[in-house]
Design a protein around this motif. Structure first.
Motif, PDB file in Angstrom:
ATOM      1  N   LYS A 199       0.828  -1.221   0.000  1.00  0.00           N
ATOM      2  CA  LYS A 199       0.000   0.000   0.000  1.00  0.00           C
ATOM      3  C   LYS A 199       0.858   1.265   0.000  1.00  0.00           C
ATOM      4  N   LYS A 253       2.533   4.098  -4.290  1.00  0.00           N
ATOM      5  CA  LYS A 253       2.539   5.562  -4.401  1.00  0.00           C
ATOM      6  C   LYS A 253       3.914   6.099  -4.796  1.00  0.00           C
ATOM      7  N   ARG A 269      -1.758  10.195 -17.378  1.00  0.00           N
ATOM      8  CA  ARG A 269      -1.997   9.549 -16.088  1.00  0.00           C
ATOM      9  C   ARG A 269      -3.432   9.043 -16.094  1.00  0.00           C
ATOM     10  N   LYS A 275      -6.922   7.003 -15.449  1.00  0.00           N
ATOM     11  CA  LYS A 275      -7.670   6.539 -14.268  1.00  0.00           C
ATOM     12  C   LYS A 275      -7.994   5.057 -14.422  1.00  0.00           C
ATOM     13  N   LYS A 276      -8.454   4.705 -15.634  1.00  0.00           N
ATOM     14  CA  LYS A 276      -8.783   3.302 -15.889  1.00  0.00           C
ATOM     15  C   LYS A 276      -7.850   2.792 -16.983  1.00  0.00           C
ATOM     16  N   LEU A 323      -0.105   2.109 -12.289  1.00  0.00           N
ATOM     17  CA  LEU A 323      -0.664   2.195 -10.940  1.00  0.00           C
ATOM     18  C   LEU A 323       0.043   3.282 -10.140  1.00  0.00           C
ATOM     19  N   GLY A 353      -0.917   6.837 -10.513  1.00  0.00           N
ATOM     20  CA  GLY A 353      -2.166   7.279  -9.899  1.00  0.00           C
ATOM     21  C   GLY A 353      -3.437   6.690 -10.474  1.00  0.00           C
ATOM     22  N   ALA A 354      -3.341   5.594 -11.208  1.00  0.00           N
ATOM     23  CA  ALA A 354      -4.552   4.999 -11.778  1.00  0.00           C
ATOM     24  C   ALA A 354      -5.475   4.474 -10.675  1.00  0.00           C
ATOM     25  N   GLU A 355      -6.786   4.592 -10.916  1.00  0.00           N
ATOM     26  CA  GLU A 355      -7.740   4.017  -9.964  1.00  0.00           C
ATOM     27  C   GLU A 355      -7.818   2.510 -10.151  1.00  0.00           C
ATOM     28  N   SER A 356      -7.778   2.080 -11.398  1.00  0.00           N
ATOM     29  CA  SER A 356      -7.774   0.634 -11.620  1.00  0.00           C
ATOM     30  C   SER A 356      -6.862   0.301 -12.787  1.00  0.00           C
ATOM     31  N   THR A 409      -5.997  -3.052 -15.189  1.00  0.00           N
ATOM     32  CA  THR A 409      -6.440  -4.403 -15.514  1.00  0.00           C
ATOM     33  C   THR A 409      -5.562  -4.964 -16.616  1.00  0.00           C
TER      34      THR A 409
END
Ligand SMILES: Cc1cc2nc3c(=O)[nH]c(=O)nc-3n(C[C@H](O)[C@H](O)[C@H](O)COP(=O)(O)OP(=O)(O)OC[C@H]3O[C@@H](n4cnc5c(N)ncnc54)[C@H](O)[C@@H]3O)c2cc1C
Ligand SMILES: Cc1cc2nc3c(=O)[nH]c(=O)nc-3n(C[C@H](O)[C@H](O)[C@H](O)COP(=O)(O)OP(=O)(O)OC[C@H]3O[C@@H](n4cnc5c(N)ncnc54)[C@H](O)[C@@H]3O)c2cc1C
Ligand code: SF4
Ligand code: SF4
Ligand code: FES
Lengths: 278, 469
Positions: B16, B20, B280, B282-283, B301, B304-307, B309
């Motif tokens: 975690k 960052k 940058r 997000k998805k 990631l 700063g990506a939220e997800s 895949t």
């Protein structure tokens, strides 16, 4: 290496540099470019090789964003950290007969070595140079020496014909039988030049300027669709046949980092203060 | 004390926290941990582990020195075989190479000796104690060798030839040496200061590195052939492949090479302090299942990506990524869609990607690689939302130089044909190795080729053996 020997203002926000670099001077051919990195934190920007003399090559640069502003602020005696080149496929110089050369903005500088080489092959040169107004029509003197005929167009009519370069092309097409065209300038200009050439059934070369990173075929940032296929402008180009280029896609790709570019320029302006003198 | 059946654990940044930042994930062994781990090695007389190492490092030899706490000697042994131990200790796929052959790993319930971690420990210990192990350089041979490309293959051949007394010039087209080590593999897996350290070691052997030199353009091939006694080509397999599906040129669709080059080489993660931008997202969707896909996903990631895949057309069993990196990716919260193949990118009116249309797959019969071939399942299309897509489906030969090299024989994929042992190509005095011969492979295989090439270039130039006779 990479020392700026001479710097001269050609037009508002447009500068000519003579930069020392033996390798580039020795091997550069018309139509090729370099990739520069000004300093450790800078990006890699492609700039055309617009001539050479002694141990220096010429770069003509228009300030449009952070990196080109910074470059235009460089002084004689400064050095550029990295210059890789020459890169790209050289222009297909040969004898064609009557060649039309169309230049807009700093594209005029890119066109000059091509014009010189075509002249040396015995071609007759019909030249159209365009700019926003009189002061932006650069390198007129050098072209006057080479051209068999020359037409100037300006958006505001302050010099030559009031109009755009395609108007100049139309005039020449009506007067002469043209065998091939080269057009270099802003993307939107090259798009319309390609349409104009097609209208007259004449082949046209354009020099594309997509966003690049390495300039050696390693990243694919510079990809463009030509004749329905993905091509990398840095190694397969930068010159392509204009009729085959997917212009609208290229225009959209050029806007890819608009927000970041504006942000970066704003921060830079805050740091260096007034740049209207450029 | 009975040795543990498991590898001595390596401390690392918490998932975690590390998502960052771009700092290295594992911290490396302390002296105590290294000695403890070295104690698990049985010092097998047959040394099966060595046969798993493409450069044949005397593995029990250097491990014994760790056990004896003679770290400088351990370093000296490593450097006899491997010019870049700090790098290999970090990025080698040990689980399929040296550690796969380790006897301890064959004992049920037991893990192999952590050879890679020990190698990394020794290299870092040496650097921290700023002891440069003594290298002997042979007397000058007054012959010049040009090396094209400064990836692991080029750096290795250069260092080994310099040690043998040759004058070596490396030409690199980028502004930093290291090849994929600087532009591809991210900081959190291989800190660039370590690559720099290893490059400095190579330079300390009097190897000259000329940057910003796109050979073929900045130096014509005929000039190289004229000015050098031998040439080594190590230009890598740096050209990205695209699936070529509809929407490939939408904004926000990247090759992994471009995305990683922006992030690593150009430090776009520090934009606007550094000038090069990167989206940058997000998805983010990453296509592929190899190391490159893991690196791209984990970098996205950290931006700063939220997800993030990963979509891969086969399953977890077939994915070629290193196990350790896959597990790291899972811990960091990256999602995986197995048996999924993108068939179209969906764009908006501004030409930006907004989604990926996929189709589900099932596994059929094995193909020539021995893996079961994925087959599309009809009527199984679905759309995944995305503002950034990174294609990591492989690379191909760098055509840039080869197109200028008349007379050099290439195979049907465009890679150079070179003798596996001597690295000699179809052209006199020209040798080649690394990804440009094998196709995308590994750092240590590229180095292995560099080592063999150095040996045969030496034999060729000293008149002992002529591969072209
Ligand atoms: C092969 C090639 C040759 C080039 N030769 C020259 C040259 O000789 N002289 C010269 O002044 N410029 C030349 N360019 C364009 C130049 O590289 C860009 O203007 C520069 O990279 C912009 O960087 P920036 O940070 O100043 O602006 P940014 O902040 O990156 O961009 C500012 C504005 O310029 C536009 N822009 C960004 N990149 C380009 C681009 N590649 N071409 C056109 N517009 C762009 C953006 O859409 C934006 O609106 C060439 C480009 C290529 C690909
Ligand atoms: C993202 C990523 C992650 C990876 N992760 C791992 C891993 O964890 N473990 C592992 O073992 N392997 C990994 N690999 C694979 C490994 O990095 C490569 O197999 C290895 O780097 C190949 O080395 P090389 O020396 O053949 O070529 P490269 O490393 O590709 O170096 C070639 C160099 O030649 C230069 N060059 C090209 N053309 C010219 C020219 N005309 N003139 C001058 N210079 C030129 C290039 O700029 C480049 O610097 C990874 C690869 C990638 C892309
Ligand atoms: S170089 Fe790689 S394969 Fe060889 S011993 Fe080290 S980690 Fe194992
Ligand atoms: S096989 Fe394993 S235990 Fe045996 S010498 Fe090699 S590392 Fe040590
Ligand atoms: S700029 Fe990277 S491939 Fe053309």
């Amino acid at each position: 290496m990479n020392l700026i020997r001479e710097k001269r203002k050609l037009a508002p926000g447009v500068y000519e540099f003579w930069i020392e670099n033996n390798h580039i001077v020795k091997y550069a051919q018309p139509g090729q470019f370099v990739v520069m990195r000004l300093h450790e934190k800078a990006e890699r920007i492609p700039i055309t090789i617009a001539g050479k003399k002694d141990d220096s090559f010429r770069a003509v640069v228009r300030a449009v964003g952070k990196s080109t502003y910074e470059l235009c602020m460089a002084k004689e005696g400064d050095s550029i950290m990295d210059i890789a080149g020459p890169l790209g496929r050289p222009s297909e110089i040969g004898f064609y007969g009557n060649v039309m050369l169309v230049g807009g903005g700093v594209g005029i500088a890119t066109l000059l070595p091509i014009a010189e080489a075509l002249k040396a092959q015995g071609n007759r040169l019909y030249v159209v140079l365009g700019g926003r107004s009189k002061e932006y029509v650069i390198m007129l003197e050098e072209f006057s020496k080479l051209a068999d005929q020359i037409v100037i167009t300006t958006d505001d009519g302050s010099f030559g014909i009031k109009g755009v370069v395609t108007d100049g092309m139309q005039m020449l097409f009506e007067r002469e039988k043209i065998d091939i065209v080269w057009a270099v300038g802003p993307t939107i200009m090259m798009k319309f030049c390609s349409m104009k050439a097609k209208e007259h059934g004449v082949r046209i070369w354009v020099s594309l300027n997509p966003i690049m990173v390495d300039g050696t075929g390693m990243c694919g940032a510079c990809r463009v669709t030509v004749n329905g296929k993905i091509r990398f402008a840095c190694v397969d180009g930068p010159e392509f046949e204009g009729e085959l280029v997917d212009w609208d896609e290229l225009l959209k790709r050029l806007a890819q980092y608009r927000n970041e570019e504006e942000h970066s320029l704003k921060l830079f302006m805050e740091r260096v203060g007034d740049l209207s003198w450029l | 004390m009975k040795p543990s059946p498991k590898k001595t654990p390596m401390r690392e940044q918490e998932a975690k926290e590390r998502i960052k930042n771009f700092f290295e994930v594992p911290f490396g062994y302390s002296e105590e941990e290294a000695v403890l781990e070295a104690g698990r090695c049985l010092q097998c007389p047959a040394k099966p582990c060595v046969s798993g190492c493409p450069v044949g490092i005397d593995i029990p030899g250097f491990i014994r020195k760790i056990r004896e706490r003679n770290f400088p000697e351990a370093a000296r042994i490593l450097k006899l075989y491997n010019n870049l131990p700090a790098i290999c200790g970090r990025v080698c796929p040990q689980e399929t190479q040296c550690e796969a052959k380790c006897v301890v790993g064959k004992i049920p319930g037991s893990e192999p000796v952590a050879i890679g971690r020990l190698e990394r420990f020794v290299a870092d210990w040496e650097a921290e104690h700023s002891i440069q192990s003594q290298v002997e350089i042979a007397p000058a041979k007054h012959k010049k060798v040009a090396v094209v490309g400064s990836g692991p293959a080029g750096l290795t051949v250069a260092a080994d030839l310099a040690k043998r007394g040759y004058e070596v010039h490396i030409f690199e087209t980028l502004h930093k040496p290291g090849g994929v080590l600087v532009y591809g593999i991210p900081e959190f897996r291989l800190p660039k200061s370590i690559v720099e350290r290893e490059v400095n070691y190579v330079k300390s052997l009097s190897v000259q590195i000329f940057l910003n030199m796109p050979v073929g353009r900045a130096i014509p091939v005929k000039d190289l052939l004229r000015e050098y006694d031998a040439i080594f080509i190590g230009v890598g397999a740096g050209t990205p492949k695209f699936m070529g599906i509809e929407g490939t040129n939408l904004n926000g669709v990247y090759s992994a090479n471009e995305f990683l080059t922006r992030v690593n080489l150009m430090k776009a993660y520090l934009f606007p302090e550094y000038d090069t931008p990167v989206r940058r997202g997000k998805k983010v969707i990453v296509v592929g299942g190899g190391n490159v896909a893991m690196d791209a996903a984990r970098s996205a990631l950290r931006l700063g990506a939220e997800s993030v895949t990963v979509v891969y057309r086969r399953t977890e069993q077939e994915m070629p990524a290193r196990r350790e990196e896959y597990l790291h990716a899972l811990e960091e919260g990256i999602k995986f869609y197995w048996l999924t193949q993108p068939i179209r990118y969906v764009g908006n009116e501004k030409g930006e990607v907004v989604g990926v249309e996929c189709i589900s797959m099932r596994l059929g019969e094995p193909d020539e690689s021995g893996r079961r071939r994925p087959i599309p399942i009809e009527d199984s299309r679905f759309i995944l939302e995305a503002d950034t897509v990174i294609e990591a489906i492989g690379t191909e030969a760098n055509r840039f130089l080869l197109s200028q090299f008349d007379g050099l024989k290439l195979n049907k994929y465009g890679y150079i044909i070179a003798d596996e042992n001597t690295c000699a190509t179809s052209m006199r005095k020209v040798f080649a190795g690394g990804d440009i011969v094998t196709g995308a492979a590994t750092v240590i295989e590229a180095m292995g080729a560099g080592k063999r090439a150095a040996e045969w270039i030496d034999r060729f130039l000293s008149g002992e053996y002529d591969p072209w006779k």
